[in-house]
Design a protein around this motif. Structure first.
Motif, PDB file in Angstrom:
ATOM      1  N   GLY A   1       0.764  -1.238   0.000  1.00 15.11           N
ATOM      2  CA  GLY A   1       0.000   0.000   0.000  1.00 15.11           C
ATOM      3  C   GLY A   1       0.797   1.290   0.000  1.00 15.11           C
ATOM      4  N   TRP A   2       2.110   1.228   0.154  1.00 15.17           N
ATOM      5  CA  TRP A   2       2.892   2.460   0.054  1.00 15.17           C
ATOM      6  C   TRP A   2       2.942   2.894  -1.401  1.00 15.17           C
ATOM      7  CZ3 TRP A   2       5.916   5.053   3.949  1.00 15.17           C
ATOM      8  CH2 TRP A   2       5.779   4.504   5.237  1.00 15.17           C
ATOM      9  N   ARG A   3       2.960   4.205  -1.619  1.00 18.84           N
ATOM     10  CA  ARG A   3       3.061   4.698  -2.997  1.00 18.84           C
ATOM     11  C   ARG A   3       4.510   4.624  -3.456  1.00 18.84           C
ATOM     12  NH1 ARG A   3       3.128  10.324  -5.842  1.00 18.84           N
ATOM     13  NH2 ARG A   3       3.176  11.321  -3.804  1.00 18.84           N
ATOM     14  N   LEU A   4       4.696   4.155  -4.672  1.00 18.92           N
ATOM     15  CA  LEU A   4       6.039   4.111  -5.255  1.00 18.92           C
ATOM     16  C   LEU A   4       6.358   5.451  -5.915  1.00 18.92           C
ATOM     17  CD1 LEU A   4       8.558   2.435  -6.272  1.00 18.92           C
ATOM     18  CD2 LEU A   4       7.226   2.028  -8.352  1.00 18.92           C
ATOM     19  N   LEU A   5       7.427   6.084  -5.449  1.00 12.79           N
ATOM     20  CA  LEU A   5       7.932   7.251  -6.183  1.00 12.79           C
ATOM     21  C   LEU A   5       9.061   6.816  -7.105  1.00 12.79           C
ATOM     22  CD1 LEU A   5       6.413   8.684  -3.744  1.00 12.79           C
ATOM     23  CD2 LEU A   5       7.897  10.611  -4.209  1.00 12.79           C
ATOM     24  N   SER A   6       9.898   5.909  -6.606  1.00  9.25           N
ATOM     25  CA  SER A   6      10.955   5.350  -7.450  1.00  9.25           C
ATOM     26  C   SER A   6      11.635   4.218  -6.708  1.00  9.25           C
ATOM     27  CB  SER A   6      11.995   6.416  -7.798  1.00  9.25           C
ATOM     28  OG  SER A   6      13.083   5.839  -8.481  1.00  9.25           O
ATOM     29  N   ASP A   7      12.135   3.246  -7.428  1.00  6.40           N
ATOM     30  CA  ASP A   7      12.939   2.227  -6.742  1.00  6.40           C
ATOM     31  C   ASP A   7      14.423   2.465  -7.001  1.00  6.40           C
ATOM     32  OD1 ASP A   7      13.434   1.051  -9.378  1.00  6.40           O
ATOM     33  OD2 ASP A   7      14.043  -0.713  -8.233  1.00  6.40           O
ATOM     34  N   GLU A   8      14.726   3.535  -7.721  1.00  7.77           N
ATOM     35  CA  GLU A   8      16.104   3.710  -8.183  1.00  7.77           C
ATOM     36  C   GLU A   8      16.694   5.083  -7.872  1.00  7.77           C
ATOM     37  OE1 GLU A   8      17.567   1.127  -9.469  1.00  7.77           O
ATOM     38  OE2 GLU A   8      19.463   2.155  -9.813  1.00  7.77           O
ATOM     39  N   MET A   9      15.887   6.131  -7.962  1.00 10.46           N
ATOM     40  CA  MET A   9      16.456   7.466  -7.767  1.00 10.46           C
ATOM     41  C   MET A   9      15.463   8.431  -7.128  1.00 10.46           C
ATOM     42  SD  MET A   9      16.759   8.633 -11.753  1.00 10.46           S
ATOM     43  CE  MET A   9      17.889   7.332 -12.219  1.00 10.46           C
ATOM     44  N   ALA A  10      15.973   9.127  -6.110  1.00 12.40           N
ATOM     45  CA  ALA A  10      15.187  10.184  -5.486  1.00 12.40           C
ATOM     46  C   ALA A  10      15.497  11.481  -6.207  1.00 12.40           C
ATOM     47  CB  ALA A  10      15.548  10.301  -4.015  1.00 12.40           C
ATOM     48  N   LEU A  11      14.453  12.119  -6.735  1.00 14.58           N
ATOM     49  CA  LEU A  11      14.630  13.392  -7.443  1.00 14.58           C
ATOM     50  C   LEU A  11      14.243  14.518  -6.492  1.00 14.58           C
ATOM     51  CD1 LEU A  11      12.931  12.468 -10.876  1.00 14.58           C
ATOM     52  CD2 LEU A  11      15.330  12.221 -10.226  1.00 14.58           C
ATOM     53  N   VAL A  12      15.225  15.161  -5.907  1.00 14.09           N
ATOM     54  CA  VAL A  12      14.966  16.248  -4.956  1.00 14.09           C
ATOM     55  C   VAL A  12      15.047  17.566  -5.719  1.00 14.09           C
ATOM     56  CG1 VAL A  12      15.641  17.302  -2.771  1.00 14.09           C
ATOM     57  CG2 VAL A  12      16.061  14.862  -3.149  1.00 14.09           C
ATOM     58  N   SER A  13      13.935  18.257  -5.755  1.00 19.58           N
ATOM     59  CA  SER A  13      13.845  19.446  -6.598  1.00 19.58           C
ATOM     60  C   SER A  13      14.720  20.582  -6.068  1.00 19.58           C
ATOM     61  CB  SER A  13      12.387  19.910  -6.661  1.00 19.58           C
ATOM     62  OG  SER A  13      12.318  21.210  -7.200  1.00 19.58           O
ATOM     63  N   VAL A  14      15.520  21.142  -6.952  1.00 24.11           N
ATOM     64  CA  VAL A  14      16.318  22.321  -6.600  1.00 24.11           C
ATOM     65  C   VAL A  14      15.382  23.493  -6.286  1.00 24.11           C
ATOM     66  CG1 VAL A  14      17.896  24.040  -7.570  1.00 24.11           C
ATOM     67  CG2 VAL A  14      18.355  21.599  -7.896  1.00 24.11           C
ATOM     68  N   ALA A  15      14.243  23.528  -6.962  1.00 24.20           N
ATOM     69  CA  ALA A  15      13.330  24.664  -6.827  1.00 24.20           C
ATOM     70  C   ALA A  15      12.602  24.674  -5.485  1.00 24.20           C
ATOM     71  CB  ALA A  15      12.311  24.654  -7.971  1.00 24.20           C
ATOM     72  N   ASP A  16      12.135  23.497  -5.034  1.00 24.85           N
ATOM     73  CA  ASP A  16      11.315  23.519  -3.815  1.00 24.85           C
ATOM     74  C   ASP A  16      11.694  22.469  -2.777  1.00 24.85           C
ATOM     75  OD1 ASP A  16      10.227  21.115  -4.707  1.00 24.85           O
ATOM     76  OD2 ASP A  16       8.424  22.018  -5.519  1.00 24.85           O
ATOM     77  N   GLY A  17      12.720  21.685  -3.034  1.00 27.35           N
ATOM     78  CA  GLY A  17      13.199  20.719  -2.042  1.00 27.35           C
ATOM     79  C   GLY A  17      12.335  19.476  -1.891  1.00 27.35           C
ATOM     80  N   ARG A  18      11.230  19.418  -2.648  1.00 34.07           N
ATOM     81  CA  ARG A  18      10.371  18.243  -2.525  1.00 34.07           C
ATOM     82  C   ARG A  18      10.888  17.105  -3.419  1.00 34.07           C
ATOM     83  NH1 ARG A  18       4.313  20.273  -3.241  1.00 34.07           N
ATOM     84  NH2 ARG A  18       5.251  21.413  -4.969  1.00 34.07           N
TER      85      ARG A  18
END
Lengths: 99, 302
Positions: free
Chosen positions: B152-169
């Motif tokens: 039930g967890w949402r998958l954002l990625s299994d390989e890379m976290a994309l941390v936005s330079v613009a907003d840190g999310r």
């Protein structure tokens, strides 16, 4: 001649510090290296990030602020730490005669 | 937008063999062309919930997986990965063509997307809280990620976290989850309804297979999340589940080591990581039992 060592962030203004409790992460903008220090090292940077200070002054402040084990040579420890940070380009040290 | 699953097998084959199949994958728009049947099988099986794009849509990565124009087309066959008509890699065996697409797309994103600090990590989310699991290959992060996503967890990625330079999310790039060797069997046994793409043997990583990402995660591919926790997992056979605190300073260093473009971003990268560590709880995790680990993770957001 009596002298003291004055400590400051490098004049290039390329050091960025972030404090996490007793830890400090430092980024060196010229070489791109990141460092993590803790304990007294963090306290040193908390002091000099506000304004340059001297080794003697740090010694006096830390002696008053912290408790150390008997026989602990605080001044020698500070000299060793600051020398290491200087080698990493994280701070400048300058010998100046005591007034 | 039309989902890929709305197209017939023949339409997908034709697109891949012709003008290319245009897909939205996370924030990226990809055109893939390939005459290789295993690529068609892989895409049809794993990308069914992804949106297709129109012929006029901008393409970020124009990818082709093709046989070389040489004897290798026929003898000990090989596949080439091409980006914008150039081959950045040596060819791989023909049987690995579909995995080559996934690995090559990882490279495209990691090498070209400096609007993000990119960390080699699995990322999952629940209640708006993103949980990053950085880890070296073999640490068990993808296995744990596949298991958590199954619960039930949402998958954002299994390989890379994309941390936005613009907003840190952290921005999602939900794609098929790559599993290797024993992990394939572990997840098959853990969740028997899991959909696997073609399994490939004898790669440099051993036996490799990809798991279809949940439809719900693909649908939320444009919804970022705030990083709330960083966990460095380590699978250790027979171990108890052990979560230990990790200091924020050490976490920052480890995240920097696991980042693809930290050096490129310089001070910006440092500040992003410092902000992330400031707001997140940081842990090391040793585990061997998936159910125990999942109970632990569920407790994070309770």
């Amino acid at each position: 001649m009596l002298s003291d060592t004055y400590l400051s962030l490098p004049y290039t203004n390329q050091i960025c510090c972030r404090f996490f409790g007793d830890e400090c992460a430092l980024f060196h903008g010229l070489n791109g290296q990141t460092h993590c220090i803790d304990g007294l090292g963090t306290e040193i940077f908390k002091k000099i990030i506000d304004q340059p200070t001297s080794l003697q002054r740090l010694y006096e402040q830390f002696s008053a602020d912290f408790e150390f084990p008997d026989g602990f040579d605080l001044l020698a420890h500070l000299q060793q730490l600051t020398a290491e940070y200087r080698q990493l380009g994280l701070l400048d040290m300058q010998e100046q005669p005591l007034c | 937008m039309l989902k890929l699953s709305a197209l017939s097998g023949q339409q997908i084959r034709s697109a891949l063999n012709g003008e290319g199949l245009r897909l939205r994958i996370g924030l990226f728009q990809v055109r893939l062309s390939s005459p290789i049947p295993i690529v068609t099988e892989h895409v049809s099986c794993l990308y069914g919930d992804f949106a297709t794009l129109g012929a006029q849509d901008f393409i970020d990565f124009d990818i082709a997986i093709q046989p070389p124009q040489s004897l290798r087309r026929f003898v000990r066959r090989q596949a080439l990965f091409m980006l914008d008509g150039h081959c950045p890699f040596k060819p791989l065996p023909y049987a690995q063509a579909a995995a080559f697409f996934e690995w090559g797309l990882n490279w495209c994103i990691a090498g070209h997307s400096n609007q993000f600090l990119i960390i080699h990590a699995a990322v999952i989310e629940r209640n708006g809280q993103a949980l990053l699991m950085p880890g070296t290959p073999g640490s068990g992060k993808s296995t744990l990620c596949a298991a958590l996503v199954n619960r039930g967890w949402r998958l954002l990625s299994d390989e890379m976290a994309l941390v936005s330079v613009a907003d840190g999310r952290v921005y999602p790039i939900p794609r098929p989850i790559s599993l290797k060797n024993q992990s394939l069997e572990v997840i098959k046994n853990f969740a028997d309804q899991t959909v696997f793409g073609p399994i490939v043997h004898d790669t440099t990583k051993g036996t490799v297979g990809h798991v279809r990402p949940p439809e719900s995660s693909v649908q939320l591919a444009n919804v970022p999340a705030q990083a709330a926790r960083v966990v460095f997992p380590k699978y250790q056979a027979g171990s108890k589940t052990l979560l230990t605190p990790l200091s924020k300073g050490r976490t920052l260093l480890k995240l920097a080591e696991n980042s693809f473009n930290y050096a490129t971003l310089g001070l910006t990268g440092f500040q992003l990581l410092a902000d992330l560590c400031d707001q997140a709880t940081c842990n090391d995790l040793v585990y061997s039992n998936l159910d125990e680990a999942i109970t632990l993770f569920d407790g994070f957001i309770a």
